[in-house]
Design a protein around this motif. Sequence first.
Motif, PDB file in Angstrom:
ATOM      1  N   UNK A 155      11.741 -11.992  -5.685  1.00  0.00           N
ATOM      2  CA  UNK A 155      12.060 -13.162  -4.845  1.00  0.00           C
ATOM      3  C   UNK A 155      12.115 -12.819  -3.367  1.00  0.00           C
ATOM      4  N   UNK A 156      12.384 -11.562  -3.043  1.00  0.00           N
ATOM      5  CA  UNK A 156      12.674 -11.237  -1.649  1.00  0.00           C
ATOM      6  C   UNK A 156      11.540 -10.579  -0.883  1.00  0.00           C
ATOM      7  N   UNK A 157      10.653  -9.857  -1.563  1.00  0.00           N
ATOM      8  CA  UNK A 157       9.708  -9.037  -0.797  1.00  0.00           C
ATOM      9  C   UNK A 157       8.463  -9.787  -0.344  1.00  0.00           C
ATOM     10  N   UNK A 158       7.944 -10.659  -1.163  1.00  0.00           N
ATOM     11  CA  UNK A 158       6.757 -11.456  -0.842  1.00  0.00           C
ATOM     12  C   UNK A 158       5.616 -10.584  -0.333  1.00  0.00           C
ATOM     13  N   UNK A 159       5.264 -10.709   0.947  1.00  0.00           N
ATOM     14  CA  UNK A 159       4.077 -10.039   1.464  1.00  0.00           C
ATOM     15  C   UNK A 159       4.103  -8.530   1.375  1.00  0.00           C
ATOM     16  N   UNK A 160       5.284  -7.937   1.308  1.00  0.00           N
ATOM     17  CA  UNK A 160       5.360  -6.475   1.269  1.00  0.00           C
ATOM     18  C   UNK A 160       4.755  -5.894  -0.003  1.00  0.00           C
ATOM     19  N   UNK A 161       4.648  -6.700  -1.051  1.00  0.00           N
ATOM     20  CA  UNK A 161       4.118  -6.188  -2.316  1.00  0.00           C
ATOM     21  C   UNK A 161       2.629  -5.897  -2.241  1.00  0.00           C
ATOM     22  N   UNK A 162       1.927  -6.458  -1.283  1.00  0.00           N
ATOM     23  CA  UNK A 162       0.471  -6.283  -1.217  1.00  0.00           C
ATOM     24  C   UNK A 162       0.074  -5.304  -0.122  1.00  0.00           C
ATOM     25  N   UNK A 163       1.018  -4.546   0.396  1.00  0.00           N
ATOM     26  CA  UNK A 163       0.704  -3.572   1.438  1.00  0.00           C
ATOM     27  C   UNK A 163       1.134  -2.181   0.989  1.00  0.00           C
ATOM     28  N   UNK A 164       0.591  -1.160   1.672  1.00  0.00           N
ATOM     29  CA  UNK A 164       1.001   0.212   1.387  1.00  0.00           C
ATOM     30  C   UNK A 164       2.440   0.420   1.846  1.00  0.00           C
ATOM     31  N   UNK A 165       3.151   1.244   1.121  1.00  0.00           N
ATOM     32  CA  UNK A 165       4.482   1.625   1.554  1.00  0.00           C
ATOM     33  C   UNK A 165       4.417   2.815   2.499  1.00  0.00           C
ATOM     34  N   UNK A 166       5.564   3.319   2.883  1.00  0.00           N
ATOM     35  CA  UNK A 166       5.635   4.484   3.763  1.00  0.00           C
ATOM     36  C   UNK A 166       5.301   5.734   2.956  1.00  0.00           C
ATOM     37  N   UNK A 167       4.518   6.663   3.526  1.00  0.00           N
ATOM     38  CA  UNK A 167       4.161   7.879   2.772  1.00  0.00           C
ATOM     39  C   UNK A 167       5.372   8.655   2.255  1.00  0.00           C
ATOM     40  N   UNK A 168       6.480   8.670   2.999  1.00  0.00           N
ATOM     41  CA  UNK A 168       7.671   9.380   2.527  1.00  0.00           C
ATOM     42  C   UNK A 168       8.468   8.582   1.519  1.00  0.00           C
ATOM     43  N   UNK A 169       8.139   7.296   1.355  1.00  0.00           N
ATOM     44  CA  UNK A 169       8.853   6.459   0.412  1.00  0.00           C
ATOM     45  C   UNK A 169       9.625   5.360   1.107  1.00  0.00           C
ATOM     46  N   UNK A 170      10.068   4.386   0.335  1.00  0.00           N
ATOM     47  CA  UNK A 170      10.794   3.234   0.845  1.00  0.00           C
ATOM     48  C   UNK A 170      12.033   3.713   1.612  1.00  0.00           C
ATOM     49  N   UNK A 171      12.085   3.414   2.905  1.00  0.00           N
ATOM     50  CA  UNK A 171      13.120   3.979   3.771  1.00  0.00           C
ATOM     51  C   UNK A 171      14.547   3.653   3.309  1.00  0.00           C
ATOM     52  N   UNK A 172      14.849   2.411   2.934  1.00  0.00           N
ATOM     53  CA  UNK A 172      16.221   2.142   2.467  1.00  0.00           C
ATOM     54  C   UNK A 172      16.601   2.935   1.218  1.00  0.00           C
ATOM     55  N   UNK A 173      15.622   3.194   0.334  1.00  0.00           N
ATOM     56  CA  UNK A 173      15.926   4.018  -0.841  1.00  0.00           C
ATOM     57  C   UNK A 173      16.231   5.449  -0.417  1.00  0.00           C
TER      58      UNK A 173
END
Length: 487
Positions: A155-173
């Motif tokens: 429900x929250x991410x929307x457009x972020x699901x269709x893009x590359x993430x950060x090479x080091x990984x999701x920053x908040x995680x």
Amino acid sequence: MTVAPALSSSPPWQPVRQADATLVTQLADGLARRIDEQGLRPGTRLPSIRKMAEQSGVSRFTVVEAYDRLVARGLVQSRRGAGFFVRARSGPLAASATAPSAASLAPPARIDVAWLLRSMFRETAALGMPGGAGLLPPDWLDPEMVAGAVRAVGRSVRGHLVSYGHPQGFAPLRQQIAASLQNDGVPAHPELNLLTTNGVTHGLDLIARHLVKPGDTVLVEDPAWFVIFGRLAAFGARPIGVPRGPDGPDIALLEQLAAQHKPKLFIVNSAVHNPTGHTLSAGAAYDILRIAERHDFMVVEDDTYGELHPGGAMKLAVLDRLKRVILVGGYSKMLAASLRVGYLAANPDILQKLADLKMLAGLTSPELGERVVHRVLMEGQYRRHIERVRARVDEARQRCLKGLLKLGMTVHHEPNAGMFVWADCGRDSEELARVAADHGMLLAPGTLFSPSQAPSSMLRFSVTIADHRGIWADLEKIFAQTGAGIQ
């Protein structure tokens, strides 16, 4: 070509309003049944989108989506400018082409890791099998917690699901992981020291790719997790075993092997060792780091099952402060096997090189799973979840120990934590595993847990069998047939 403008061979499909299934699902499933029952034969053209909408009383958008679903199922073919046509369906492939025969699943002349892995991950394999994968049954975990996190992320991410993430990984995680490690005393900075991976296995693979060259020696524990032996062999390395006892590796032999072979790495389970369930003593931890410094090798601390420890386990990464130690952990075991989310904590120089290797191999790790894990951690449920799972595993382990002792097996040093019991069957465990396989039961013989593949009387059991009465009855028959457990 057969045309079906009104699907006149049977009553026209009519939507059921306010039903549980959507109109799209109703239409797609209705047409699929007609195709399966040969009411719509191969080559038949379906009514145009406009005609189907008119005769069914639904919108054109409903028809378009229903037709698209049929195309996705392989039942219908879309021909540009001509319409939608029922596809010709080939018969089922011969069994020999689609699935391994019973003979191919039988143990080879020499039981090896590949056979055990294939057997563990067969679709028909039961989680309660004595030699199954190191997974907990779904009802021991909390699928609804994970499902709730998946829904919230969707429900929250929307457009972020269709893009590359950060090479080091999701920053908040990474920030969440860093906070947790810092709370344990590991000085992990989310930017300088942390990299997410597709699980622990991926993390170990990246480390080996970076640090190990063909011909290098890598010290491993004996017994230890058998998959790592295969990975090291694939890189041309030579794994040499250091016997593991209840308090840790044989320190005197570790020193001797380090002086003799000049290893690049030593891979060790500090807390909740796989397969014995033991944990390093403080003295052994200090000795390992002193030897590593004296002989200039890195230490890889595999913390896969560390969360099953009741607390107070000595972490090498705490003592070393990520100078020589690379810490590897993950969340698949305690959340869901399909969430391939792990992490590496290392010094900044090594971490950057590992991040570069990660990009070369697969660019970034999937952010969707990382967001789901972050959601679980952020909502504060994870700590209580771990405590519940640990309590259930501890209780099952005690029952499993009693059951194995009743069968006549010997447990030389009872595990103080974890989901495995390392038991002595009193005879060649590979021979016993072969007999068990003939009876449809998977056992994990001790020979696979040694880098030298030496004959062994040890077997690794998962404590999840404690809840399976049928398995205990089968084990009793097999042990009676082979004389196992008779000391």
